[in-house]
Design a protein around this motif. Structure first.
Motif, mmCIF file in Angstrom:
data_model
loop_
_atom_site.group_PDB
_atom_site.id
_atom_site.type_symbol
_atom_site.label_atom_id
_atom_site.label_comp_id
_atom_site.label_asym_id
_atom_site.label_seq_id
_atom_site.Cartn_x
_atom_site.Cartn_y
_atom_site.Cartn_z
ATOM 1 N N GLU A 155 -44.354 -18.179 -6.974
ATOM 2 C CA GLU A 155 -43.554 -19.060 -6.123
ATOM 3 C C GLU A 155 -44.416 -20.141 -5.490
ATOM 4 N N ASN A 156 -43.774 -21.255 -5.182
ATOM 5 C CA ASN A 156 -44.446 -22.281 -4.377
ATOM 6 C C ASN A 156 -44.717 -21.730 -2.988
ATOM 7 N N VAL A 157 -45.737 -22.244 -2.341
ATOM 8 C CA VAL A 157 -45.960 -21.924 -0.934
ATOM 9 C C VAL A 157 -45.095 -22.872 -0.110
ATOM 10 N N VAL A 158 -44.211 -22.288 0.676
ATOM 11 C CA VAL A 158 -43.302 -23.110 1.476
ATOM 12 C C VAL A 158 -43.697 -22.956 2.948
ATOM 13 N N PRO A 159 -43.812 -24.066 3.667
ATOM 14 C CA PRO A 159 -44.171 -23.960 5.091
ATOM 15 C C PRO A 159 -43.014 -23.307 5.852
ATOM 16 N N ILE A 160 -43.297 -22.166 6.441
ATOM 17 C CA ILE A 160 -42.249 -21.366 7.060
ATOM 18 C C ILE A 160 -42.312 -21.440 8.582
ATOM 19 N N LYS A 161 -41.143 -21.653 9.178
ATOM 20 C CA LYS A 161 -41.055 -21.705 10.633
ATOM 21 C C LYS A 161 -40.827 -20.297 11.169
ATOM 22 N N LYS A 162 -39.869 -19.616 10.585
ATOM 23 C CA LYS A 162 -39.563 -18.250 11.000
ATOM 24 C C LYS A 162 -39.068 -17.456 9.805
ATOM 25 N N ALA A 228 -29.638 -5.770 3.131
ATOM 26 C CA ALA A 228 -30.492 -6.492 4.073
ATOM 27 C C ALA A 228 -30.985 -7.740 3.375
ATOM 28 N N VAL A 229 -30.634 -8.896 3.923
ATOM 29 C CA VAL A 229 -31.004 -10.165 3.295
ATOM 30 C C VAL A 229 -32.127 -10.787 4.117
ATOM 31 N N GLU A 230 -33.309 -10.872 3.511
ATOM 32 C CA GLU A 230 -34.456 -11.488 4.190
ATOM 33 C C GLU A 230 -34.499 -12.968 3.842
ATOM 34 N N LEU A 231 -34.655 -13.776 4.873
ATOM 35 C CA LEU A 231 -34.561 -15.231 4.713
ATOM 36 C C LEU A 231 -35.785 -15.941 5.277
ATOM 37 N N PHE A 232 -36.087 -17.095 4.692
ATOM 38 C CA PHE A 232 -37.081 -17.986 5.288
ATOM 39 C C PHE A 232 -36.351 -19.146 5.955
ATOM 40 N N LEU A 233 -36.733 -19.434 7.185
ATOM 41 C CA LEU A 233 -36.332 -20.699 7.799
ATOM 42 C C LEU A 233 -37.559 -21.599 7.663
ATOM 43 N N VAL A 241 -33.355 -17.655 0.568
ATOM 44 C CA VAL A 241 -33.400 -16.194 0.452
ATOM 45 C C VAL A 241 -34.773 -15.795 -0.077
ATOM 46 N N ASN A 242 -35.404 -14.853 0.617
ATOM 47 C CA ASN A 242 -36.674 -14.313 0.143
ATOM 48 C C ASN A 242 -36.388 -13.139 -0.776
#
Lengths: 362, 362
Positions: A155-162, A228-233, A241-242
């Motif tokens: 995967e690409n590295v995505v800058p994650i806030k939360k 359980a849906v894990e998400l990146f903001l 969706v992670n």
């Protein structure tokens, strides 16, 4: 924790677990030690029950498919486990259903991508990853050389806030309820969740968008039980969706103390065709994972537990695993307060105070 | 319900229960069927544990005294059970310690009072009374003639406005905490509690006085563990102690959903010398006793349970007793709501909806 709920409602339970010292042993009506990945073991066990649910993705799915064909109610369905068990099929599912997720590529062996990817990237083993295992941030060719030669997702590295999570429950009648969006904060050292904060400190709009995506995944999957849906903001306020887990999940443990219906009761409701319960918040809550301390292996000892028991609103849950080792999940602690900021402060202090060490070291 | 808490904290438990089909059997580490009133059975069982607690007053107290002498930690202490087990010694205890209680006389046999008391009066068997058993309102000589010839307490009939209860927890260090005062409403038919309302709808002053009396009883008794103090609020606004129970109690079941620390966890904390937990209210709550319906005997069936599960804030607890009979306590249901009046309304509807009948009758 599921078994507290089955006991609360006098539901008879059989448990299959690979460990003879499983904490489940004293909470169910019939306990069998056995290999969850073995076809015959799972099949024979499943023939003895009416409804079968699983709390781990790595189970023999062929046996579950066969049990379904023979009329056993299997929830989550074998089909769901097949999608989720493998990160490649999971990511392809999102892609096929227009569910926003981090851009990825998948490979069957290391030679297919080695030396061809720009650094940094995220590598995930297709199989057997959980709790930060089977995941790596690959920053250079040295790190790349260390990767095992297995099927994987890059995967690409995505800058994650939360990092966020939403627990969705869906029953056979297609009813869906969602828990409040929670916020997960990770320990850098162990790639494990350190705190889960309920509700998440995000805007009303982000809550709506996160919940909508979680419901979308649930509807497309048509699972029965919890999801359980894990998400990146992301820093761009995108929601991606992670990954998902079709079972009670660490990000929902807060609900035991914090919600009108806890996630375990909700799972039981959904797999037994009962009406779903209200997911309303009873009190803001913070969940702390209780991990084995670095440098300790042996019989677990919960240092300072009497100190944290003296703090208002603190409830430890000790899983009863005999042996501790570094970063092993030994339990969790819920901290509640009418004021979320107070709960967060208390949780930080609790985290500093309690330590799971080996009993020969205290 | 105590065993959920011991499991939550990985505390090993042995259970002695007279019934082979006891729901405890699948929740403890070691189960023994045995007569709780037999000296040898209780003594031998007690020798196998470090800390012993009891959830019923009618247990062999001589065995508990002997176990205490031999160093087993017995909470409540045998001394407390000796006071409470017998209504005469219990009433005399209140008298000796200036604890307000209903005026009473005690008699060793029926001939000592028959034909000499003004009607109506309250008759209570000295031994073996609970849940309205061993208690009678005696209105005339016909009713008097029906009384058994046993040691008893006779009390004046006092006009009662409300029945209240306060659960007090006290640990070995002498720390004391009290739960909010609750209100108990009784079914006339079965002399059993129908609803417990938390918090009680009484004035701040009454709360203070009721709590003060409950703490006084706790301090004078110097018990370790929970003490449920049942109180009468008379029409004259007097508060009188009715009776006490030195254990988790029906009037505290609301705390599982309604309090920061539930009464069962609190009992475990107090008997294991842990700090006591906060008794703060998490949400207003109403507890409904789930009693066997009149006219049904046999394997229990919970009619309309799926209907009440669809109602927000409703949590049934099914005790897992196989057989129902009229007015048998089969479980309880907690209804929570941020608004107490809403919880009371919902509880009334739930009570009308669910019915415990025999499975061959549905």
């Amino acid at each position: 924790m599921l078994l507290y709920e089955t006991n609360k409602w006098d539901i008879k339970t059989h448990v299959l677990d690979p460990s003879e010292t499983s904490p489940c042993k004293y909470l169910c009506n019939y306990f069998q030690k056995g290999d969850l990945t073995d076809y015959d073991t799972v099949y024979q066990f499943g023939k003895g029950v009416e409804t079968l649910t699983v709390e781990i993705e790595h189970v023999n799915i062929e046996a579950l498919f066969q049990l379904e064909r023979e009329g056993v109610e299997v929830y989550p369905q074998a089909r769901i486990l097949a999608i989720v068990q493998n990160k490649i099929t999971q990511k392809q599912f999102y892609q096929a259903h227009n569910i926003p997720t981090v851009t990825f590529m998948n490979f069957n062996s290391k030679k297919d991508f080695e030396g061809k990817q720009a650094f940094p990237y995220i590598w995930k083993s297709a199989l057997f990853g959980y709790d930060g295992k089977g995941v790596a941030v690959v920053k250079d060719s040295t790190a790349e050389a260390r990767l095992p030669d297995v099927a994987c997702v890059i995967e690409n590295v995505v800058p994650i806030k939360k990092e966020l999570a939403v627990i969705v429950a869906r029953n056979l009648m297609g009813e869906i309820v969602t828990y409040p969006v929670v916020e997960m904060s990770f320990s850098n050292e162990a790639s494990l969740v350190e705190f889960v904060i309920s509700p998440a400190r995000i805007s009303e709009d982000t809550v709506k968008r996160a919940t909508k995506i979680a419901v979308q995944v649930s509807k497309e999957m048509q699972h029965v039980g919890l999801l359980a849906v894990e998400l990146f903001l992301t820093k761009n306020e995108e929601i991606l969706v992670n990954e998902v887990a079709p079972r009670p999940h660490n990000s929902g443990h807060f609900s035991i103390e914090g919600s009108l219906t806890n996630q375990f009761e909700q799972h039981i409701r959904s797999v037994l065709k009962l009406p779903l319960g209200s997911t309303d918040i009873k009190t803001p809550a913070v969940m702390i994972n209780l991990l084995g301390a670095k440098g300790f292996e042996g019989d677990a000892y919960y240092k300072n537990i009497e100190k944290i028991l003296a703090v208002k609103g603190v409830t430890p849950h000790i899983y009863g695993k005999k042996q501790t080792h570094p970063f092993r999940k030994m339990g969790h602690i819920t901290v509640v307060s009418p004021n979320l900021e107070t709960a967060i402060e208390t949780a930080k202090n609790v985290k500093k105070t309690i330590k799971v060490i080996a009993s020969n070291k205290y």
